[in-house]
Write a protein that holds these residues in place. Sequence first.
Motif, PDB file in Angstrom:
ATOM      1  N   CYS A  16      25.807  38.042  35.939  1.00 52.03           N
ATOM      2  CA  CYS A  16      24.386  37.798  36.140  1.00 52.03           C
ATOM      3  C   CYS A  16      24.029  37.460  37.759  1.00 52.03           C
ATOM      4  CB  CYS A  16      24.046  36.362  35.310  1.00 52.03           C
ATOM      5  SG  CYS A  16      24.109  36.778  33.570  1.00 52.03           S
ATOM      6  N   LYS A  17      24.850  37.190  38.366  1.00 55.17           N
ATOM      7  CA  LYS A  17      24.659  36.859  39.856  1.00 55.17           C
ATOM      8  C   LYS A  17      24.595  38.359  40.474  1.00 55.17           C
ATOM      9  CE  LYS A  17      26.518  32.148  39.989  1.00 55.17           C
ATOM     10  NZ  LYS A  17      27.691  31.225  40.507  1.00 55.17           N
ATOM     11  N   ARG A  18      25.520  39.027  40.005  1.00 56.86           N
ATOM     12  CA  ARG A  18      25.591  40.391  40.543  1.00 56.86           C
ATOM     13  C   ARG A  18      24.322  40.921  40.458  1.00 56.86           C
ATOM     14  NH1 ARG A  18      29.788  43.621  38.173  1.00 56.86           N
ATOM     15  NH2 ARG A  18      29.082  45.476  39.671  1.00 56.86           N
ATOM     16  N   VAL A  19      23.744  41.041  39.018  1.00 59.37           N
ATOM     17  CA  VAL A  19      22.394  41.711  38.924  1.00 59.37           C
ATOM     18  C   VAL A  19      21.296  41.035  39.830  1.00 59.37           C
ATOM     19  CG1 VAL A  19      20.809  42.104  37.169  1.00 59.37           C
ATOM     20  CG2 VAL A  19      23.186  42.370  36.674  1.00 59.37           C
ATOM     21  N   SER A  20      21.548  39.577  39.744  1.00 63.25           N
ATOM     22  CA  SER A  20      20.470  38.948  40.685  1.00 63.25           C
ATOM     23  C   SER A  20      20.472  39.229  42.021  1.00 63.25           C
ATOM     24  CB  SER A  20      20.737  37.437  40.270  1.00 63.25           C
ATOM     25  OG  SER A  20      20.359  37.171  38.849  1.00 63.25           O
ATOM     26  N   SER A  21      21.606  39.425  42.421  1.00 61.27           N
ATOM     27  CA  SER A  21      21.653  39.659  43.975  1.00 61.27           C
ATOM     28  C   SER A  21      20.955  41.100  44.235  1.00 61.27           C
ATOM     29  CB  SER A  21      23.240  39.747  44.349  1.00 61.27           C
ATOM     30  OG  SER A  21      23.351  40.065  45.616  1.00 61.27           O
ATOM     31  N   ALA A  22      21.199  42.139  43.357  1.00 60.46           N
ATOM     32  CA  ALA A  22      20.909  43.324  43.472  1.00 60.46           C
ATOM     33  C   ALA A  22      19.281  43.414  43.340  1.00 60.46           C
ATOM     34  CB  ALA A  22      21.185  44.475  42.280  1.00 60.46           C
ATOM     35  N   LEU A  23      18.625  42.609  42.470  1.00 59.51           N
ATOM     36  CA  LEU A  23      17.191  42.453  42.280  1.00 59.51           C
ATOM     37  C   LEU A  23      16.718  41.724  43.593  1.00 59.51           C
ATOM     38  CD1 LEU A  23      16.941  41.132  38.745  1.00 59.51           C
ATOM     39  CD2 LEU A  23      16.546  43.521  39.668  1.00 59.51           C
ATOM     40  N   ASN A  24      17.296  40.915  44.334  1.00 60.16           N
ATOM     41  CA  ASN A  24      16.725  40.129  45.369  1.00 60.16           C
ATOM     42  C   ASN A  24      16.995  41.160  46.792  1.00 60.16           C
ATOM     43  OD1 ASN A  24      15.823  37.596  44.726  1.00 60.16           O
ATOM     44  ND2 ASN A  24      17.692  37.414  43.944  1.00 60.16           N
ATOM     45  N   LYS A  25      17.806  42.259  46.281  1.00 62.23           N
ATOM     46  CA  LYS A  25      17.801  43.371  47.618  1.00 62.23           C
ATOM     47  C   LYS A  25      17.102  44.457  47.338  1.00 62.23           C
ATOM     48  CE  LYS A  25      22.743  42.055  48.634  1.00 62.23           C
ATOM     49  NZ  LYS A  25      24.210  42.827  48.631  1.00 62.23           N
ATOM     50  N   GLY A  26      15.974  44.340  46.429  1.00 64.81           N
ATOM     51  CA  GLY A  26      14.939  45.504  46.064  1.00 64.81           C
ATOM     52  C   GLY A  26      15.324  46.314  44.952  1.00 64.81           C
ATOM     53  N   TRP A  27      16.586  46.171  44.507  1.00 64.60           N
ATOM     54  CA  TRP A  27      16.671  46.969  43.328  1.00 64.60           C
ATOM     55  C   TRP A  27      16.148  46.714  42.329  1.00 64.60           C
ATOM     56  CZ3 TRP A  27      20.220  51.231  43.252  1.00 64.60           C
ATOM     57  CH2 TRP A  27      21.124  51.352  44.199  1.00 64.60           C
ATOM     58  N   GLN A  28      15.680  47.669  41.274  1.00 62.50           N
ATOM     59  CA  GLN A  28      14.700  47.290  39.908  1.00 62.50           C
ATOM     60  C   GLN A  28      15.795  47.740  38.673  1.00 62.50           C
ATOM     61  OE1 GLN A  28      11.272  49.597  40.535  1.00 62.50           O
ATOM     62  NE2 GLN A  28      10.279  48.084  41.927  1.00 62.50           N
ATOM     63  N   LEU A  29      15.325  46.771  37.600  1.00 64.41           N
ATOM     64  CA  LEU A  29      16.086  47.202  36.298  1.00 64.41           C
ATOM     65  C   LEU A  29      15.476  48.446  35.955  1.00 64.41           C
ATOM     66  CD1 LEU A  29      15.882  43.775  34.823  1.00 64.41           C
ATOM     67  CD2 LEU A  29      17.709  44.589  35.782  1.00 64.41           C
ATOM     68  N   SER A  30      16.437  49.269  35.001  1.00 65.36           N
ATOM     69  CA  SER A  30      16.155  50.484  34.846  1.00 65.36           C
ATOM     70  C   SER A  30      16.461  50.546  33.260  1.00 65.36           C
ATOM     71  CB  SER A  30      16.772  51.846  35.662  1.00 65.36           C
ATOM     72  OG  SER A  30      16.316  52.867  34.827  1.00 65.36           O
ATOM     73  N   GLY A  31      15.936  50.537  32.320  1.00 65.48           N
ATOM     74  CA  GLY A  31      16.316  50.296  30.983  1.00 65.48           C
ATOM     75  C   GLY A  31      16.704  48.894  30.377  1.00 65.48           C
ATOM     76  N   SER A  32      17.106  48.988  29.345  1.00 62.97           N
ATOM     77  CA  SER A  32      17.724  47.733  28.553  1.00 62.97           C
ATOM     78  C   SER A  32      19.016  47.561  29.077  1.00 62.97           C
ATOM     79  CB  SER A  32      17.640  47.747  27.173  1.00 62.97           C
ATOM     80  OG  SER A  32      16.108  47.954  26.813  1.00 62.97           O
ATOM     81  N   PRO A  33      19.534  46.297  28.980  1.00 62.25           N
ATOM     82  CA  PRO A  33      21.137  46.412  29.178  1.00 62.25           C
ATOM     83  C   PRO A  33      21.835  46.694  28.053  1.00 62.25           C
ATOM     84  CG  PRO A  33      19.996  44.059  28.703  1.00 62.25           C
ATOM     85  CD  PRO A  33      18.999  45.180  28.847  1.00 62.25           C
ATOM     86  N   THR A  34      23.162  46.941  28.312  1.00 65.31           N
ATOM     87  CA  THR A  34      23.966  47.333  27.239  1.00 65.31           C
ATOM     88  C   THR A  34      25.151  46.213  27.076  1.00 65.31           C
ATOM     89  OG1 THR A  34      25.303  48.632  28.558  1.00 65.31           O
ATOM     90  CG2 THR A  34      23.564  49.788  27.552  1.00 65.31           C
ATOM     91  N   LEU A  35      25.495  46.265  25.608  1.00 71.00           N
ATOM     92  CA  LEU A  35      26.767  45.418  25.422  1.00 71.00           C
ATOM     93  C   LEU A  35      27.709  45.990  24.652  1.00 71.00           C
ATOM     94  CD1 LEU A  35      24.744  42.201  24.231  1.00 71.00           C
ATOM     95  CD2 LEU A  35      25.758  42.622  26.708  1.00 71.00           C
ATOM     96  N   THR A  36      29.022  45.786  24.962  1.00 72.42           N
ATOM     97  CA  THR A  36      30.023  46.235  23.925  1.00 72.42           C
ATOM     98  C   THR A  36      31.149  45.107  23.793  1.00 72.42           C
ATOM     99  OG1 THR A  36      31.488  48.175  23.460  1.00 72.42           O
ATOM    100  CG2 THR A  36      31.433  47.500  25.999  1.00 72.42           C
ATOM    101  N   TYR A  37      32.025  45.515  22.824  1.00 73.61           N
ATOM    102  CA  TYR A  37      33.221  44.477  22.811  1.00 73.61           C
ATOM    103  C   TYR A  37      34.432  44.790  23.354  1.00 73.61           C
ATOM    104  CZ  TYR A  37      36.229  40.750  20.747  1.00 73.61           C
ATOM    105  OH  TYR A  37      37.018  39.638  20.826  1.00 73.61           O
ATOM    106  N   ASP A  38      35.348  44.309  24.194  1.00 74.62           N
ATOM    107  CA  ASP A  38      36.496  44.907  24.208  1.00 74.62           C
ATOM    108  C   ASP A  38      37.502  44.066  23.683  1.00 74.62           C
ATOM    109  OD1 ASP A  38      38.847  45.251  25.546  1.00 74.62           O
ATOM    110  OD2 ASP A  38      38.326  45.460  27.386  1.00 74.62           O
ATOM    111  N   PRO A  39      38.030  44.865  22.439  1.00 74.05           N
ATOM    112  CA  PRO A  39      39.080  43.958  21.581  1.00 74.05           C
ATOM    113  C   PRO A  39      40.252  43.404  22.220  1.00 74.05           C
ATOM    114  CG  PRO A  39      39.002  46.245  20.881  1.00 74.05           C
ATOM    115  CD  PRO A  39      37.929  46.111  22.028  1.00 74.05           C
ATOM    116  N   GLU A  40      40.906  44.225  23.229  1.00 78.35           N
ATOM    117  CA  GLU A  40      42.024  43.884  24.000  1.00 78.35           C
ATOM    118  C   GLU A  40      42.103  42.635  24.681  1.00 78.35           C
ATOM    119  OE1 GLU A  40      43.774  47.109  25.913  1.00 78.35           O
ATOM    120  OE2 GLU A  40      43.457  48.660  24.271  1.00 78.35           O
ATOM    121  N   LYS A  41      40.815  42.663  25.554  1.00 78.10           N
ATOM    122  CA  LYS A  41      40.491  41.314  26.363  1.00 78.10           C
ATOM    123  C   LYS A  41      39.670  40.268  25.529  1.00 78.10           C
ATOM    124  CE  LYS A  41      40.418  44.048  30.679  1.00 78.10           C
ATOM    125  NZ  LYS A  41      39.730  44.502  31.622  1.00 78.10           N
TER     126      LYS A  41
END
Length: 68
Positions: A16-41
């Motif tokens: 969340c901090k990485r995304v927030s940092s990018a937004l504060n540097k002028g980047w904009q969200l493009s589309g919806s976030p994605t989620l997946t599950y890593d069963p090994e981790k």
Amino acid sequence: MKLYRYLTGPDDSAFCKRVSSALNKGWQLSGSPTLTYDPEKKTVICGQAIVKEVVGVDWSEDVTLSEW
């Protein structure tokens, strides 16, 4: 020129901090976030596309997206 990045990482506050940092540097969200599950981790992995319009820059392989 429009720049594109796809941020990924575990579903935690650091992501969340990485995304927030990018937004504060002028980047904009493009589309919806994605989620997946890593069963090994045994963790949820997030992904979020971001874009940024920059003027006076031409695309080359030397462009470092994280510097913008």
